[in-house]
Design a protein around this motif. Structure first.
Motif, mmCIF file in Angstrom:
data_model
loop_
_atom_site.group_PDB
_atom_site.id
_atom_site.type_symbol
_atom_site.label_atom_id
_atom_site.label_comp_id
_atom_site.label_asym_id
_atom_site.label_seq_id
_atom_site.Cartn_x
_atom_site.Cartn_y
_atom_site.Cartn_z
ATOM 1 N N HIS A 102 0.830 -1.205 0.000
ATOM 2 C CA HIS A 102 0.000 0.000 0.000
ATOM 3 C C HIS A 102 0.867 1.259 0.000
ATOM 4 N N ASN A 103 2.004 1.190 0.698
ATOM 5 C CA ASN A 103 2.914 2.339 0.716
ATOM 6 C C ASN A 103 3.482 2.607 -0.674
ATOM 7 N N ILE A 104 3.816 1.529 -1.397
ATOM 8 C CA ILE A 104 4.321 1.684 -2.767
ATOM 9 C C ILE A 104 3.234 2.288 -3.645
ATOM 10 N N ARG A 105 2.026 1.744 -3.558
ATOM 11 C CA ARG A 105 0.913 2.225 -4.383
ATOM 12 C C ARG A 105 0.610 3.695 -4.081
ATOM 13 N N ARG A 106 0.527 4.005 -2.806
ATOM 14 C CA ARG A 106 0.208 5.380 -2.399
ATOM 15 C C ARG A 106 1.262 6.364 -2.921
#
Length: 144
Positions: free
Chosen positions: A15-19
């Motif tokens: 999720h951190n990568i996507r965000r």
């Protein structure tokens, strides 16, 4: 032990990568090229809670953020903007940057300049409308 610590925190690497990718305006297919993966592989990584350090380093270099940011950013944390981050990228890291992508994806603009530009454009349009109306009035007066 590191996995246990992550379970205690509200951290999700994918999720951190996507965000971060979305905040920087990078699409999944472009990200896939940056990290030498397929788009479906990037999608799978973005749904993975814990990602190994090597892959996190690849994503952090592609996103131009510190690897610790991707490893420790908690869900629902406020956004952080990184500028002029120096990651030690080596020639043998096998990370490519497609042409057209700058290493830093910071958009710098001054809101006051944009407001001034809009105001000047509105003034110009107003002046043009007044000139057109004055011309119509003169034409109507000449027809009488």
């Amino acid at each position: 032990m590191e996995t246990e610590e992550l379970q205690n925190l509200n951290v999700h690497h994918g999720h951190n990568i996507r965000r971060t990718r979305i905040e920087k305006g990078i699409k999944q297919d472009a990200m896939a090229k940056l990290v030498n993966l397929s788009q479906p592989a990037v999608s799978r990584y973005e749904q993975t809670k814990v990602i190994d350090d090597e892959m996190l380093r690849r994503f952090s270099r592609a996103l131009n953020v510190p690897v610790e940011y991707l490893k420790t950013l908690e869900e629902d944390a406020p956004s952080v903007v990184f500028e002029n981050i120096s990651n030690d990228v080596h020639d043998n890291d096998n990370i490519s940057t497609p042409s057209g992508y700058a290493q830093s994806t910071t958009n710098n603009f001054n809101p006051i300049d944009k407001i001034t530009e809009l105001y000047e454009r509105l003034l110009k349009e107003k002046d043009e409308k007044y000139a057109a109306l004055e011309q119509r009035i003169r034409n109507l007066e000449q027809q009488k």
